[in-house]
Write an enzyme that holds these catalytic residues in place. Structure first.
Site, PDB file in Angstrom:
ATOM      1  N   GLU A 138      39.179  52.421  39.015  1.00  0.00           N
ATOM      2  CA  GLU A 138      38.946  51.126  38.375  1.00  0.00           C
ATOM      3  C   GLU A 138      38.440  50.142  39.418  1.00  0.00           C
ATOM      4  OE1 GLU A 138      41.839  49.933  35.536  1.00  0.00           O
ATOM      5  OE2 GLU A 138      41.375  47.805  35.735  1.00  0.00           O
ATOM      6  N   ARG A 139      37.316  49.482  39.086  1.00  0.00           N
ATOM      7  CA  ARG A 139      36.649  48.573  40.031  1.00  0.00           C
ATOM      8  C   ARG A 139      36.313  49.284  41.332  1.00  0.00           C
ATOM      9  NH1 ARG A 139      35.550  45.755  35.740  1.00  0.00           N
ATOM     10  NH2 ARG A 139      37.412  45.100  34.659  1.00  0.00           N
ATOM     11  N   ASN A 176      47.245  50.123  36.429  1.00  0.00           N
ATOM     12  CA  ASN A 176      47.249  50.480  35.004  1.00  0.00           C
ATOM     13  C   ASN A 176      47.584  51.965  34.957  1.00  0.00           C
ATOM     14  OD1 ASN A 176      46.425  47.879  34.067  1.00  0.00           O
ATOM     15  ND2 ASN A 176      44.340  48.372  34.715  1.00  0.00           N
ATOM     16  N   LYS A 253      52.953  47.174  37.399  1.00  0.00           N
ATOM     17  CA  LYS A 253      52.263  46.149  36.599  1.00  0.00           C
ATOM     18  C   LYS A 253      52.925  46.184  35.230  1.00  0.00           C
ATOM     19  CE  LYS A 253      47.647  44.962  34.743  1.00  0.00           C
ATOM     20  NZ  LYS A 253      46.204  45.258  34.817  1.00  0.00           N
ATOM     21  N   GLU A 257      48.280  42.333  30.643  1.00  0.00           N
ATOM     22  CA  GLU A 257      47.057  42.945  30.115  1.00  0.00           C
ATOM     23  C   GLU A 257      47.344  44.205  29.312  1.00  0.00           C
ATOM     24  OE1 GLU A 257      44.631  43.331  33.662  1.00  0.00           O
ATOM     25  OE2 GLU A 257      43.731  41.362  33.319  1.00  0.00           O
ATOM     26  N   ARG A 290      54.453  43.304  40.321  1.00  0.00           N
ATOM     27  CA  ARG A 290      53.317  42.373  40.324  1.00  0.00           C
ATOM     28  C   ARG A 290      53.547  41.148  39.447  1.00  0.00           C
ATOM     29  NH1 ARG A 290      48.419  44.145  38.547  1.00  0.00           N
ATOM     30  NH2 ARG A 290      46.981  43.737  40.253  1.00  0.00           N
ATOM     31  N   LYS A 325      48.825  38.094  43.568  1.00  0.00           N
ATOM     32  CA  LYS A 325      47.428  37.986  44.003  1.00  0.00           C
ATOM     33  C   LYS A 325      47.245  36.675  44.757  1.00  0.00           C
ATOM     34  CE  LYS A 325      45.431  40.822  40.325  1.00  0.00           C
ATOM     35  NZ  LYS A 325      44.352  41.023  39.340  1.00  0.00           N
ATOM     36  N   ASP A 330      42.212  35.489  39.392  1.00  0.00           N
ATOM     37  CA  ASP A 330      41.943  36.909  39.607  1.00  0.00           C
ATOM     38  C   ASP A 330      40.818  37.136  40.604  1.00  0.00           C
ATOM     39  OD1 ASP A 330      42.139  39.604  39.395  1.00  0.00           O
ATOM     40  OD2 ASP A 330      41.241  39.772  37.401  1.00  0.00           O
ATOM     41  N   GLU A 352      48.664  40.149  47.446  1.00  0.00           N
ATOM     42  CA  GLU A 352      47.737  41.227  47.088  1.00  0.00           C
ATOM     43  C   GLU A 352      46.313  40.698  47.244  1.00  0.00           C
ATOM     44  OE1 GLU A 352      48.510  43.365  43.329  1.00  0.00           O
ATOM     45  OE2 GLU A 352      46.368  43.216  42.871  1.00  0.00           O
ATOM     46  N   GLU A 358      35.347  43.404  43.298  1.00  0.00           N
ATOM     47  CA  GLU A 358      35.216  43.343  41.836  1.00  0.00           C
ATOM     48  C   GLU A 358      34.379  42.152  41.385  1.00  0.00           C
ATOM     49  OE1 GLU A 358      38.983  43.341  39.818  1.00  0.00           O
ATOM     50  OE2 GLU A 358      38.082  42.975  37.837  1.00  0.00           O
ATOM     51  N   HIS A 476      35.443  32.649  37.294  1.00  0.00           N
ATOM     52  CA  HIS A 476      35.491  33.464  36.073  1.00  0.00           C
ATOM     53  C   HIS A 476      34.272  33.247  35.173  1.00  0.00           C
ATOM     54  CE1 HIS A 476      37.189  35.830  32.831  1.00  0.00           C
ATOM     55  NE2 HIS A 476      38.323  35.991  33.459  1.00  0.00           N
TER      56      HIS A 476
END
Lengths: 664, 664
Positions: A138-139, A176, A253, A257, A290, A325, A330, A352, A358, A476
């Site tokens: 992912e990413r 995830n 996590k 999400e 997290r 984070k 994000d 983090e 990303e 964003h």
């Protein structure tokens, strides 16, 4: 014959002058020393440190010795009369000492008389891999997971690279997390990796799915206060430690999400984290929990981690670390620090960072991240944190990171976690010299000037990226799904508002930006009083965070004397000019860099320069539909059309690096 | 709803501020006056002049009168006490006088006291349409042929537009002529057009295929000295004049690029042209015989027209005009003048300019051509020529020319043919005011400044195009087939060498350019002695023609002090900067231009700016494979990759305008 000629021409393009050195593919990262022909006399403690020195050390005799009283992972290096002694309390310490010595060798520093004493600032210096069981990352912009079918030679290089910069932990799978990661079969795979990395002082960790007791345990619930659930976790953890005795712990996590978590069962983050901490405690394992949580209902996503976690401050076990984070949203090009860092006083925390880019041009843009981390640490004292995590930018590409310069972020992450007071420039210089044999202190004076320029490119690259993507506090406004390129207009029907740019930029006829002042979402109140009042006032708020905290009128007067709109245009255009300048500096280095890496980096820098134009044009033309103001005469005007940019799509998933950006 | 919003946004893009005027589609060209409500008293000679004044004249009474002793097509305008008298020897003269008066009205000039006497410099001011019977237009970038199914309203506008700038002839079909153009059916179609254009003083002409006696006449030969052939032509010409009594004559492309001609039968250009001249003579018709000839065997295409035609000087009938392109190769951004113009002393000649921008960015680039023609006339005295032809840039697009600013070239062609001493600036100013109501003498001072800038853009546009496409004498390095974009490497197997760029640029490790000096192809010898010696010496040769006449070493020192390579890089980059600047100037005019035309021109200028980058990057990176020299630090470095540009193709024919340029 003609075709041959044309092909030959193409080959020539990447290297019109005779390259200084043979081609390199980047696979050796910053560890490019060749094996020595005659090994030096290395005596003392046997192990990886000894093996590395025997293979690569070109100097005099070295003795490796154990010495009590030194900090965990710390070491001393003393040399006199051509003899060097590395002392440490552990194998890991000796290894770090050995790499220190090798680094001095590779950067051409004197080693005649050393009296070095080092110890890491953080005990835990850990990479987070967002790797999925099917091999996607992912990413991930550098190919597929290196852990899917771990190649021993590649794992060894991965171990050496990490150890050489002091990284001592790695989370093998995506936050995830698939529940299957805890299956016995999967744990056996993790054991293989753990065995390959152990010689390099690296412990493995796993991300877990909080619903695992249901999904693979067959239970009806994953309620952390349910006895069956606790027992299931205890059994599972015991199994893990039977298989991997030095297993490090869990990264979680939860309730974020769409991932499951204790709130699904009416419990708190603390209930969930503490349950896991209790079962890991006997094994010396940790829980990294997290704080990346937000719900679509909230009027300000930036407020939510604080709102959920502050009430729990002081309620976590001592082997729980809340992983936050760096910013409250994000991993944007620029965010203020997450206010949790200064607010939570009774809870161990770790930061983090995201090494994989990303939101910063993926593996196509040169963006050196150490300055971003330095900026973070100017607000959040390193000593207030327990550890440092970095979301890895590593894949199975031959050069590991997709972009040769992305290796610098892996390198800088380790060095910063070891010593947050190292400057971005120090780190860039030592990385550049080891990785490209380019040194600003070279005796060749044109080369030395070019190297200084290249160091400057690295140091300026993050701010340039901010400028051409999201200046003055914007955030964003990237494309949906793959997050590459601008889509400030992205707002499809049915997508939750806090996943769309207009939620964040709030452009209208009055101005641009998110009012997070006391008259708005009051996000400023989450910061210490002094910062709160600074951020709350549009006239004192730092301009690089202006639209983060304020809905700024288009005609707001900036410190430069320009209007906000004009300044916005200027910033975007500055970004474009800077990206072009990076290319110019690199091009001049062609005689000094091997053909392959020169060409590969040049190609990426060209994409970056084109993407910078794309970002500028898309954002300015879109925001202009609200500002109704002309683009100033003294900046370059957009050369792309908004309607065409709005139709453009890059057909990639979140697991791929785009081949290039806008192609209209 | 969201979709609607996005669409609305897109619409807003083209006009973020409230447009000054209602939308215009460009169909009215520079004749944008509305019909008056109350017609003025127009007395005297009835006809088109009277009709035009009755419809558009807002001033006092005008009398139209015939007056002997005035030159053909000439006129006088005298006004006193509010009364105006236009006098001329012919209807056409009255018409030109009427348009003169209307132009004064549209450009806001005083008409109280006029004493004007005008007559055209050339008797023949003619457009060449390269329209095919199937409706395609060779090198047409504005749609299909307006003559395919001639719409009377559109033909009327075409007639008015031409008459308003003094154009009095039009060749209806492509010089690569189909024999069928002389079929009775086709002649009937031409008659319809002739009838529609006659009221505007325009005679029609046809391009003919020299093999027509064979192809449609059924003869075994087209030998111009063969009696049957002569008879066939005589009969055909008689037929034509029966159908179109004021038919103008023939335009002939013979023995050129595969077209048939007298050489196929062992005869000369003079034999062929004179035969046709003889049969046209009784009808007062002319033969325009093109000198655009070259053979693949020759070592220098630039030499050939001279070589074929000079031996025939003085052998042509007096109703033959040799039509010579302005330069010796083919309508490149810059060429020296064709040496035939100064060499042929005993033969009537006319110049063929190309309005359609075959090599100058098609209908995508703003390139105002009057400065190019002025440059030509600084070498070739207007009085040495008999007439002026312009290859039309007209198609059935609503705005006639594809690019609103391409209309200026049609306008300027007519005005220049009428009076070659008009300056490009004068013409640009009167065109801009009529076409966009933009005047540098506007009382609104910001607008007046912007208009001056826009005039400057027009005047600078041709040199900018030279810079970003083919600076310093480069030529013929465009893409094969459609001629849009750079392909200096184009050299496919089997294509004749003189159709490939390497034949012209001759790049190698030593330098760049075609040696046409006395030590090379000796093309310089075709020029008068003074120019010959100027061009022959690399140190006196004008730098803007340097690689035209010399193979210039990469390190040749230029007058700027830079090396030739560095200067080349700088010129290309100058071109890019200029193209971007054009966009900036235009953007600032948004409040003063109707939405539709503003947006359409903006879109084109954006393409031009992007194309300029493409040209710069492709040419510099390609030539760099020969020069092996770095691009200077102080110019922007290429952002595209040569190998990708070399793979890029635009899938269009020679009958289309590309939607845009490079899209990697």
């Amino acid at each position: 014959m003609k075709r041959f000629l044309i092909s030959a021409l193409v080959l020539l393009v990447a290297g019109w002058s005779i390259a200084a050195t043979h081609d390199e593919d980047g696979s050796r990262l910053w560890l490019r020393a060749d094996s020595v022909n005659t090994a030096a006399a290395i005596t003392g403690v046997k192990g990886t440190a000894m093996a590395e020195l025997q293979t690569f050390w070109q100097g005099g005799p070295v003795t490796l010795k154990r010495q009590k009283g030194l900090a965990k992972d710390g070491y001393t290096i003393k040399s006199q009369n051509g003899k060097t002694v590395i002392a440490a309390a552990s194998d890991a310490g000796l290894l770090y000492g050995a790499y220190h010595l090798l680094r001095l060798q590779q950067t051409g520093q004197g080693i005649a008389s050393l009296d070095i004493s080092e110890q890491p600032f953080y005990d835990l210096r850990i990479l987070n891999h967002w790797d999925n069981p099917n091999g996607t990352v992912e990413r991930g912009f550098a190919g597929r997971s290196i852990f899917l079918n771990p190649d021993p030679a590649r794992m060894k290089m991965y171990g050496r690279a990490n150890a050489s910069v002091g990284i001592n932990g790695t989370v093998l799978n995506n936050v995830n997390a698939k529940p299957e990661v805890l299956s016995t079969e999967s744990l056996q795979k993790s054991k293989e990796i753990a065995d390959l990395l152990r010689p390099y002082g690296i412990r493995v960790y796993l991300s877990i799915n909080f619903a695992s007791p249901i999904r693979i345990g067959g239970l009806q619930t994953a309620d952390p206060l349910n006895a069956d659930v606790v027992r299931w976790w205890k059994d599972k953890v015991n199994e893990i430690y039977r298989i991997i005795p030095d297993f490090g712990g869990f990264l979680v996590k939860a309730n974020s999400e769409g991932e499951p978590g204790p709130q699904d069962f009416g419990r708190t983050h603390a209930d969930g984290a503490n349950m896991l901490a209790d079962v890991l405690k006997p094994h010396d394992g940790v829980v990294m929990w997290r704080a990346f949580v937000y719900k679509p209902q909230s009027s300000d996503r930036a407020n939510q981690a604080y709102e959920e976690f502050m009430p729990l401050d002081g309620q976590f076990r001592d082997n729980v670390i809340i992983q936050v984070k760096n910013g409250p949203i994000d991993f944007q090009p620029r965010e203020p620090y997450s206010p949790l860092f200064t607010a939570m006083q009774k809870t161990p925390m770790m930061v983090e960072f995201q090494l994989t880019q990303e939101y910063l041009g993926a593996a196509n843009h040169l963006v050196y991240l150490a300055p971003m981390w330095q900026e973070f640490f100017s607000f959040v004292k390193p000593a207030s944190l327990r550890a440092m995590a970095g979301v890895a930018n590593i894949g199975d590409n031959i050069n590991w990171c997709g972009h040769h310069f992305a290796q610098a972020n892996w390198y800088a992450f380790g060095r910063t976690a070891w010593n947050p007071s190292l400057t971005p420039q120090d780190i860039a210089e030592e990385w550049l010299e080891q990785t490209f044999s380019l040194s600003a202190t070279a005796t060749n004076s044109p080369l030395s000037t070019l190297c200084s320029q290249l160091i400057h490119v690295m140091l300026a690259s993050r701010e340039a990226c901010v400028n051409y993507m999201m200046p003055l506090g914007l955030h964003h406004i990237f494309a949906g799904s793959h997050h590459y390129g601008p889509e400030p207009w992205y707002s499809p029907r049915g997508v939750r508002a806090d996943w769309t740019p207009p939620y964040y930029h709030k452009a209208d006829s009055i101005g641009l930006g998110f009012n997070r002042t006391l008259s708005g979402s009051a996000n400023v109140k989450q910061y210490p009083a002094e910062l709160c009042s600074l951020y709350n006032d549009i006239n004192t708020c730092p301009e690089n965070l202006l639209t983060w905290f304020h809905h700024v009128p288009w005609d707001h007067r900036m410190s430069s004397g320009r209007t906000f709109w004009d300044e916005l245009c200027l910033k975007y255009d500055d970004g474009v000019r800077e990206a072009r300048h990076f290319l110019t500096v690199w091009d001049a280095l062609q005689p000094y860099v091997d053909c392959q890496r020169f060409g590969e980096v040049q190609r990426k820098l060209r994409i970056q320069a084109r993407d910078a134009e794309w970002w500028r044009d898309a954002c300015l033309l879109y925001f202009q539909t609200f500002s109704h103001r002309p683009i100033p005469q003294d900046v370059e005007h957009p050369v792309h059309n908004l309607d065409e940019m709005m139709k453009f799509r890059i057909p990639i998933s979140m697991y791929e690096n785009p081949e290039s950006g806008y192609t209209k």
